[in-house]
Scaffold this motif. Sequence first.
Motif, mmCIF file in Angstrom:
data_model
loop_
_atom_site.group_PDB
_atom_site.id
_atom_site.type_symbol
_atom_site.label_atom_id
_atom_site.label_comp_id
_atom_site.label_asym_id
_atom_site.label_seq_id
_atom_site.Cartn_x
_atom_site.Cartn_y
_atom_site.Cartn_z
ATOM 1 N N UNK A 104 0.812 -1.224 0.000
ATOM 2 C CA UNK A 104 0.000 0.000 0.000
ATOM 3 C C UNK A 104 0.847 1.278 0.000
ATOM 4 N N UNK A 105 1.806 1.449 0.935
ATOM 5 C CA UNK A 105 2.572 2.713 0.915
ATOM 6 C C UNK A 105 3.399 2.889 -0.350
ATOM 7 N N UNK A 106 3.926 1.780 -0.900
ATOM 8 C CA UNK A 106 4.690 1.895 -2.144
ATOM 9 C C UNK A 106 3.786 2.320 -3.293
ATOM 10 N N UNK A 107 2.575 1.774 -3.353
ATOM 11 C CA UNK A 107 1.642 2.150 -4.419
ATOM 12 C C UNK A 107 1.154 3.582 -4.245
ATOM 13 N N UNK A 108 0.944 4.006 -3.011
ATOM 14 C CA UNK A 108 0.559 5.397 -2.770
ATOM 15 C C UNK A 108 1.674 6.335 -3.224
ATOM 16 N N UNK A 109 2.920 5.944 -2.970
ATOM 17 C CA UNK A 109 4.072 6.723 -3.426
ATOM 18 C C UNK A 109 4.108 6.775 -4.954
ATOM 19 N N UNK A 110 3.907 5.633 -5.599
ATOM 20 C CA UNK A 110 3.911 5.597 -7.062
ATOM 21 C C UNK A 110 2.813 6.480 -7.642
ATOM 22 N N UNK A 111 1.645 6.459 -7.020
ATOM 23 C CA UNK A 111 0.542 7.298 -7.490
ATOM 24 C C UNK A 111 0.899 8.782 -7.365
ATOM 25 N N UNK A 112 1.553 9.134 -6.264
ATOM 26 C CA UNK A 112 1.929 10.537 -6.043
ATOM 27 C C UNK A 112 2.993 11.000 -7.025
ATOM 28 N N UNK A 113 3.802 10.060 -7.511
ATOM 29 C CA UNK A 113 4.891 10.403 -8.443
ATOM 30 C C UNK A 113 4.686 9.694 -9.781
ATOM 31 N N UNK A 114 3.438 9.524 -10.167
ATOM 32 C CA UNK A 114 3.103 8.779 -11.376
ATOM 33 C C UNK A 114 3.813 9.337 -12.615
ATOM 34 N N UNK A 115 3.782 10.640 -12.789
ATOM 35 C CA UNK A 115 4.380 11.255 -13.974
ATOM 36 C C UNK A 115 5.877 10.977 -14.031
ATOM 37 N N UNK A 116 6.552 11.105 -12.905
ATOM 38 C CA UNK A 116 7.990 10.841 -12.858
ATOM 39 C C UNK A 116 8.298 9.420 -13.310
ATOM 40 N N UNK A 117 7.613 8.446 -12.716
ATOM 41 C CA UNK A 117 7.929 7.051 -13.039
ATOM 42 C C UNK A 117 7.570 6.716 -14.483
ATOM 43 N N UNK A 118 6.479 7.262 -14.984
ATOM 44 C CA UNK A 118 6.130 7.014 -16.380
ATOM 45 C C UNK A 118 7.169 7.611 -17.317
ATOM 46 N N UNK A 119 7.701 8.763 -16.972
ATOM 47 C CA UNK A 119 8.742 9.359 -17.808
ATOM 48 C C UNK A 119 9.992 8.487 -17.846
ATOM 49 N N UNK A 120 10.353 7.905 -16.718
ATOM 50 C CA UNK A 120 11.510 7.015 -16.694
ATOM 51 C C UNK A 120 11.212 5.742 -17.474
ATOM 52 N N UNK A 121 10.039 5.148 -17.255
ATOM 53 C CA UNK A 121 9.667 3.916 -17.953
ATOM 54 C C UNK A 121 9.630 4.132 -19.461
ATOM 55 N N UNK A 122 9.052 5.244 -19.884
ATOM 56 C CA UNK A 122 8.859 5.480 -21.313
ATOM 57 C C UNK A 122 10.070 6.112 -21.993
ATOM 58 N N UNK A 123 10.929 6.773 -21.222
ATOM 59 C CA UNK A 123 12.027 7.495 -21.849
ATOM 60 C C UNK A 123 13.419 7.042 -21.486
ATOM 61 N N UNK A 124 13.544 6.109 -20.522
ATOM 62 C CA UNK A 124 14.891 5.740 -20.088
ATOM 63 C C UNK A 124 15.049 4.264 -19.744
ATOM 64 N N UNK A 125 13.958 3.543 -19.573
ATOM 65 C CA UNK A 125 14.038 2.185 -19.034
ATOM 66 C C UNK A 125 14.710 1.215 -20.002
ATOM 67 N N UNK A 126 15.463 0.289 -19.421
ATOM 68 C CA UNK A 126 16.108 -0.789 -20.164
ATOM 69 C C UNK A 126 15.742 -2.109 -19.491
ATOM 70 N N UNK A 127 16.137 -3.213 -20.118
ATOM 71 C CA UNK A 127 15.891 -4.521 -19.506
ATOM 72 C C UNK A 127 16.572 -4.610 -18.144
ATOM 73 N N UNK A 128 17.763 -4.037 -18.031
ATOM 74 C CA UNK A 128 18.476 -4.063 -16.753
ATOM 75 C C UNK A 128 17.706 -3.290 -15.684
ATOM 76 N N UNK A 129 17.088 -2.180 -16.075
ATOM 77 C CA UNK A 129 16.290 -1.397 -15.129
ATOM 78 C C UNK A 129 15.115 -2.221 -14.626
#
Length: 212
Positions: A104-129
């Motif tokens: 729950x707290x990790x998902x609440x954190x992800x929701x609060x920083x959704x844009x940040x994580x999506x930017x990393x996933x869509x613009x920087x993520x690799x298989x190693x990540x």
Amino acid sequence: MTSRSQQKAREADPRFQRSYQALIGAILALVDQEPVGQISIIRVVEAAGVTRPTFYQHFPDVAAAAQAAALRRLDAAFVPLDARDAEASSTVAALRQRIEDRARPALQHLAAHRTFYLRVIEGAATAAFFGEVVRLVAAHLLPDTSELIARRGNASRQDLTDMLAGGTMWLVVRWLRGELDEDADGLAQRLAGISVALVQPDLPAGGQGSGS
């Protein structure tokens, strides 16, 4: 002195650690504001107050820095594990509640920083990540679950852990992208339900778990 020992010595240097922390803070702030692809190394080093050569001591490019920052931010969002809790997870209901409470707290954190994580996933993520994300999920959410299903003896604990953590990660990615219509509480319940479904034959019911 070998290259490996040189790296260890450098990482132990307080100056190296200070510049690393400064770069992580700078990339976090910048990716909070705009997509990774629009951020240059010059802007990162200016924000961090370090030189370009110092940047290259830590990262090969901005994408790698963004990955490192995302992993650091995500790791800090998990509640520290308490070994005493694992002893209490002896029933389906207890294990389900334990996983929900971790998620729950990790998902609440992800929701609060959704844009940040999506930017990393869509613009920087690799298989190693994604491999590192799976490692974090396994370590923080699923240690006792994977051990229980590994007792069946038909697969290695590592394989089972990777399968469950990988599936969890992709559900969360879909949720971040808006493909799942649930809030953090709902997804925590869903993830807990999936996890305990794999170990339910090995544990007594122990009363009703929460969620569906």
